[in-house]
Enzyme design. Structure first.
Site, PDB file in Angstrom:
ATOM      1  N   ARG A  78      15.774  50.405  45.663  1.00  5.97           N
ATOM      2  CA  ARG A  78      16.958  51.606  45.522  1.00  5.97           C
ATOM      3  C   ARG A  78      16.219  52.208  44.083  1.00  5.97           C
ATOM      4  NH1 ARG A  78      23.088  51.584  44.358  1.00  5.97           N
ATOM      5  NH2 ARG A  78      22.647  50.359  42.755  1.00  5.97           N
TER       6      ARG A  78
ATOM      7  N   THR B 107      17.244  58.187  41.683  1.00  9.24           N
ATOM      8  CA  THR B 107      17.860  59.069  42.631  1.00  9.24           C
ATOM      9  C   THR B 107      18.980  58.188  43.694  1.00  9.24           C
ATOM     10  OG1 THR B 107      16.028  58.378  44.629  1.00  9.24           O
ATOM     11  CG2 THR B 107      15.754  60.351  43.037  1.00  9.24           C
TER      12      THR B 107
ATOM     13  N   ASP C 128      25.091  42.417  40.869  1.00  8.14           N
ATOM     14  CA  ASP C 128      24.001  42.406  41.681  1.00  8.14           C
ATOM     15  C   ASP C 128      23.593  41.177  42.306  1.00  8.14           C
ATOM     16  OD1 ASP C 128      20.796  42.308  42.289  1.00  8.14           O
ATOM     17  OD2 ASP C 128      20.934  44.237  41.627  1.00  8.14           O
TER      18      ASP C 128
ATOM     19  N   ASP D 194      20.214  39.456  41.767  1.00  3.45           N
ATOM     20  CA  ASP D 194      20.307  38.825  40.469  1.00  3.45           C
ATOM     21  C   ASP D 194      21.117  37.624  40.442  1.00  3.45           C
ATOM     22  OD1 ASP D 194      18.170  40.735  39.530  1.00  3.45           O
ATOM     23  OD2 ASP D 194      19.808  41.951  38.633  1.00  3.45           O
TER      24      ASP D 194
END
Length: 211
Positions: free
Chosen positions: A106, A110, A202, A205
């Protein structure tokens, strides 16, 4: 709880394990183990409608017509990198499944997906295809992955995730209303950075111990 287009798996073991995964103090090893365990439980639900046929077998007592899976083996598609954590558990349940990978990241500005890798099994049009990614946040990466799979011929698709945000569910529903979503929880919302709230951070992660 089942809604049109969305199934929330509310099994007590799923919800219990998810709570531990949400806890920021859960270790990397613990998070990885729980993700594998919870994926097994979610896999039961997403494969509930696999087609069956019968075959003749000999039990120690007699001959019988027994149920067996029909058609080509299903395909599991991991949306890299975090999708691998879900896929590992599902493969314990369905070790003969074909496996593919779609690499998307990602863009932090944006929030749009950028593809960097794609390799999927042949004959997707003849298989049930299950795309897996722990987080359905904005839905942009998931929609892009399903776009790629449909371009490769997939017709019978499912999307499996650990957590979903309402924004991601709506985005998937609008783009791919024919692809049902299976998840352990529908959370409240996305924050300004596109992360699920309350979420669990995340997933990649936490699974790999990176930041």
């Amino acid at each position: 709880m089942t809604q049109p287009h969305l199934t929330i798996v509310q099994h007590p073991l799923v919800q219990h394990k998810l709570t531990i995964m949400r806890d920021k103090n859960t270790s990397t090893a613990g998070f990885r183990r729980l993700l594998r365990e919870i994926s097994l439980l979610l896999a039961y639900e997403v494969t509930r409608e696999l087609d069956l046929t019968t075959t003749t077998i000999e039990t120690p007592v007699c001959q019988m017509e027994a149920p067996t899976l029909e058609g080509k083996k299903l395909a599991l598609i991991s949306i890299l990198r975090a999708g691998n954590g879900l896929m590992d558990g599902i493969l314990e349940l369905i070790p003969a499944a074909r496996v593919g990978f779609i690499g998307l990241y990602r863009d932090p500005e944006t929030l749009q997906p950028v593809k960097y890798y794609s390799k999927v099994p042949a004959d997707l049009d003849l298989r049930m295809v299950i795309a897996v990614d722990p987080m359905l946040a904005t839905g942009n990466s998931s929609v892009a992955a399903i776009d790629l799979l449909k371009e490769a011929g997939a017709k019978n698709l499912r999307f499996l995730c650990l957590l979903a945000a309402p924004e991601g569910v709506a985005r998937m529903r609008d783009a791919h209303p024919d692809v049902p979503i299976f998840t352990a929880a529908l959370d409240e919302r996305l924050d300004d950075h596109g992360y699920i709230v309350p979420g669990l951070g995340d997933a990649g992660d936490r699974m790999f111990g990176t930041k």
